[in-house]
Design a protein around this motif. Structure first.
Motif, mmCIF file in Angstrom:
data_model
loop_
_atom_site.group_PDB
_atom_site.id
_atom_site.type_symbol
_atom_site.label_atom_id
_atom_site.label_comp_id
_atom_site.label_asym_id
_atom_site.label_seq_id
_atom_site.Cartn_x
_atom_site.Cartn_y
_atom_site.Cartn_z
ATOM 1 N N PHE A 58 23.943 44.585 30.878
ATOM 2 C CA PHE A 58 22.733 45.296 31.267
ATOM 3 C C PHE A 58 21.647 44.338 31.761
ATOM 4 O O PHE A 58 20.679 44.773 32.390
ATOM 5 C CB PHE A 58 22.188 46.116 30.099
ATOM 6 C CG PHE A 58 23.039 47.316 29.767
ATOM 7 C CD1 PHE A 58 23.408 48.214 30.742
ATOM 8 C CD2 PHE A 58 23.465 47.544 28.468
ATOM 9 C CE1 PHE A 58 24.194 49.321 30.444
ATOM 10 C CE2 PHE A 58 24.243 48.651 28.158
ATOM 11 C CZ PHE A 58 24.614 49.533 29.157
ATOM 12 N N TRP A 59 21.789 43.065 31.480
ATOM 13 C CA TRP A 59 20.797 42.092 31.929
ATOM 14 C C TRP A 59 20.996 41.752 33.407
ATOM 15 O O TRP A 59 20.182 41.040 33.995
ATOM 16 C CB TRP A 59 20.889 40.822 31.089
ATOM 17 C CG TRP A 59 20.604 41.039 29.632
ATOM 18 C CD1 TRP A 59 20.275 42.208 29.030
ATOM 19 C CD2 TRP A 59 20.640 40.051 28.592
ATOM 20 N NE1 TRP A 59 20.109 42.029 27.674
ATOM 21 C CE2 TRP A 59 20.323 40.710 27.373
ATOM 22 C CE3 TRP A 59 20.908 38.692 28.565
ATOM 23 C CZ2 TRP A 59 20.255 40.047 26.163
ATOM 24 C CZ3 TRP A 59 20.850 38.038 27.350
ATOM 25 C CH2 TRP A 59 20.525 38.707 26.158
ATOM 26 N N THR A 60 22.090 42.213 33.974
ATOM 27 C CA THR A 60 22.399 41.958 35.378
ATOM 28 C C THR A 60 22.226 43.242 36.176
ATOM 29 O O THR A 60 22.426 44.342 35.654
ATOM 30 C CB THR A 60 23.843 41.449 35.532
ATOM 31 O OG1 THR A 60 24.056 40.350 34.632
ATOM 32 C CG2 THR A 60 24.126 40.992 36.944
ATOM 33 N N ARG A 114 26.755 43.935 39.619
ATOM 34 C CA ARG A 114 27.960 44.104 38.811
ATOM 35 C C ARG A 114 29.059 44.822 39.592
ATOM 36 O O ARG A 114 30.247 44.497 39.463
ATOM 37 C CB ARG A 114 27.629 44.877 37.534
ATOM 38 C CG ARG A 114 26.944 44.036 36.466
ATOM 39 C CD ARG A 114 26.731 44.830 35.219
ATOM 40 N NE ARG A 114 25.622 45.768 35.348
ATOM 41 C CZ ARG A 114 25.529 46.914 34.714
ATOM 42 N NH1 ARG A 114 26.498 47.311 33.905
ATOM 43 N NH2 ARG A 114 24.482 47.697 34.869
ATOM 44 N N VAL A 115 28.674 45.818 40.392
ATOM 45 C CA VAL A 115 29.676 46.527 41.193
ATOM 46 C C VAL A 115 30.204 45.629 42.310
ATOM 47 O O VAL A 115 31.419 45.582 42.577
ATOM 48 C CB VAL A 115 29.075 47.821 41.770
ATOM 49 C CG1 VAL A 115 30.081 48.514 42.670
ATOM 50 C CG2 VAL A 115 28.650 48.764 40.647
ATOM 51 N N TYR A 116 29.298 44.889 42.963
ATOM 52 C CA TYR A 116 29.721 43.995 44.036
ATOM 53 C C TYR A 116 30.674 42.915 43.525
ATOM 54 O O TYR A 116 31.573 42.468 44.248
ATOM 55 C CB TYR A 116 28.502 43.335 44.686
ATOM 56 C CG TYR A 116 28.080 43.997 45.974
ATOM 57 C CD1 TYR A 116 28.920 43.991 47.091
ATOM 58 C CD2 TYR A 116 26.839 44.614 46.077
ATOM 59 C CE1 TYR A 116 28.537 44.598 48.271
ATOM 60 C CE2 TYR A 116 26.443 45.232 47.262
ATOM 61 C CZ TYR A 116 27.300 45.216 48.355
ATOM 62 O OH TYR A 116 26.921 45.819 49.516
ATOM 63 N N SER A 117 30.485 42.485 42.285
ATOM 64 C CA SER A 117 31.356 41.440 41.751
ATOM 65 C C SER A 117 32.814 41.892 41.692
ATOM 66 O O SER A 117 33.731 41.065 41.812
ATOM 67 C CB SER A 117 30.875 41.023 40.359
ATOM 68 O OG SER A 117 31.000 42.098 39.438
ATOM 69 N N TRP A 118 33.039 43.199 41.515
ATOM 70 C CA TRP A 118 34.399 43.704 41.449
ATOM 71 C C TRP A 118 35.085 43.661 42.810
ATOM 72 O O TRP A 118 36.321 43.634 42.884
ATOM 73 C CB TRP A 118 34.421 45.120 40.889
ATOM 74 C CG TRP A 118 34.338 45.115 39.400
ATOM 75 C CD1 TRP A 118 33.224 45.269 38.634
ATOM 76 C CD2 TRP A 118 35.425 44.918 38.497
ATOM 77 N NE1 TRP A 118 33.546 45.182 37.300
ATOM 78 C CE2 TRP A 118 34.887 44.971 37.188
ATOM 79 C CE3 TRP A 118 36.795 44.710 38.653
ATOM 80 C CZ2 TRP A 118 35.681 44.814 36.059
ATOM 81 C CZ3 TRP A 118 37.586 44.561 37.526
ATOM 82 C CH2 TRP A 118 37.034 44.614 36.238
ATOM 83 N N LEU A 160 38.682 51.942 37.247
ATOM 84 C CA LEU A 160 38.550 50.650 36.562
ATOM 85 C C LEU A 160 37.093 50.211 36.487
ATOM 86 O O LEU A 160 36.610 49.800 35.424
ATOM 87 C CB LEU A 160 39.387 49.595 37.293
ATOM 88 C CG LEU A 160 39.272 48.166 36.768
ATOM 89 C CD1 LEU A 160 39.740 48.071 35.323
ATOM 90 C CD2 LEU A 160 40.072 47.207 37.658
ATOM 91 N N VAL A 161 36.375 50.308 37.599
ATOM 92 C CA VAL A 161 34.986 49.871 37.622
ATOM 93 C C VAL A 161 34.110 50.790 36.765
ATOM 94 O O VAL A 161 33.203 50.324 36.060
ATOM 95 C CB VAL A 161 34.468 49.822 39.069
ATOM 96 C CG1 VAL A 161 32.973 49.525 39.102
ATOM 97 C CG2 VAL A 161 35.228 48.766 39.857
#
Length: 304
Positions: free
Chosen positions: A128-130, A135-139, A175-176
């Protein structure tokens, strides 16, 4: 005389007025929230309801009342298919999230010392700190053709070419979504398990119950409200998801939230409002159903 006058009750009319003033004073603290939700929830919701029964003519909203928007939505097979796909993706993602979060919360509440529980809880909420978008783009970097997953498969010689199954399809969306909503389920289930009286669990096992039986007949009935709350926190937000299906699902991972955005981007405001209202009605129905599961029954009431 002064003491007796001070102790004497007020006249009926004055006493009733005092009670009314006291009752109104109890709700003063609720006023800011009432204004906030009235201005940013009730009013927009009313506009969505009105727009869903109007129509667009030459990109202008005409205030002619009709149910044509709903008839149009259910007459297009793609929209109906997407709605069903949204429902099963939300259900599957919720089931997987609860299935992963429950063992973790169970282990954390029962076996981990108190001083370490806080550290692990911080690790749970660390995502939650990100930024949600980050977080979605990292996937995309993890599941893409040159991502970590395909590199691992190539390194282990499982495949000699990039696998596209992991990205731009519904499995990637599921998954995401499980990753995104795991903290909500884990924290909610932990809060219920942390308050559970584990002496009852031990007593059941001392009387011959297996761990599986003790969980099914002792633990789960008492933390049922917590499980229901976790389902609400995961399932309902997923129904309106837009960003995750857009980025990692592509054309084959579209959900109803993406349809609604497409309606509004294409100036089909009334059809977008109708689709939005359908989701809102579904959420209300689910909340009514879930509310019955939040009621805690006295297990000893039948024996009295």
């Amino acid at each position: 005389m002064t003491t007796e006058a001070a102790a004497s009750p007020l006249p009926p009319r004055e006493a009733e007025a005092a009670r009314r003033r006291f009752s109104l004073g109890e709700y003063v603290g609720f006023l800011p929230a009432l204004v906030l939700y009235g201005a940013f929830f009730a009013v927009p919701l009313g506009l969505i309801v009105a727009y869903s029964f109007w129509k667009v003519v030459d990109y202008n909203v005409v205030h002619d009342w009709t149910v044509g928007n709903y008839r149009y939505f259910f007459s297009v097979p793609t929209y109906v298919t997407t709605t069903w796909a949204t429902a099963w993706v939300a259900a599957l993602s919720t089931a997987l999230t609860i299935a992963i979060a429950f063992p973790f919360a169970y282990w954390l509440a029962r076996y981990v010392p108190k001083r370490l529980q806080r550290v692990l809880l911080v690790l749970v909420i660390l995502p939650f700190w990100t930024s949600y978008l980050l977080r979605v783009y990292s996937w995309i970097n993890i599941l893409g053709e040159k991502g970590a997953m395909n590199r691992f498969l190539a390194w282990t010689h499982v495949t000699d070419h990039p696998v596209s199954f992991f990205l731009y399809d519904r499995p990637a969306v599921v998954l995401v979504l499980v990753y995104l909503y795991f903290p909500f389920a884990a924290l909610t289930l932990y809060a219920s398990l942390e308050r559970f009286d584990w002496d009852q669990f031990k007593a059941a096992m001392d009387l011959g119950a297996t761990p599986r039986t003790a969980i099914r007949k002792i633990l789960l009935p008492q933390i049922k409200p917590g499980i229901t709350t976790a389902v609400i926190f995961v399932f309902i937000p997923i129904l309106g998801e837009y960003l995750a299906p857009q980025l990692v699902g592509g054309a084959r991972g579209v959900m109803i939230g993406n349809l609604i955005v497409n309606f509004f981007q294409g100036a089909a405001y009334t059809r977008g409002a109708a689709a939005s209202l359908l989701i809102a009605v579904l959420i209300v129905v689910l909340l009514v159903i879930f509310r019955r599961s939040l009621e805690i029954k006295d297990p000893y009431a039948s024996g009295r």
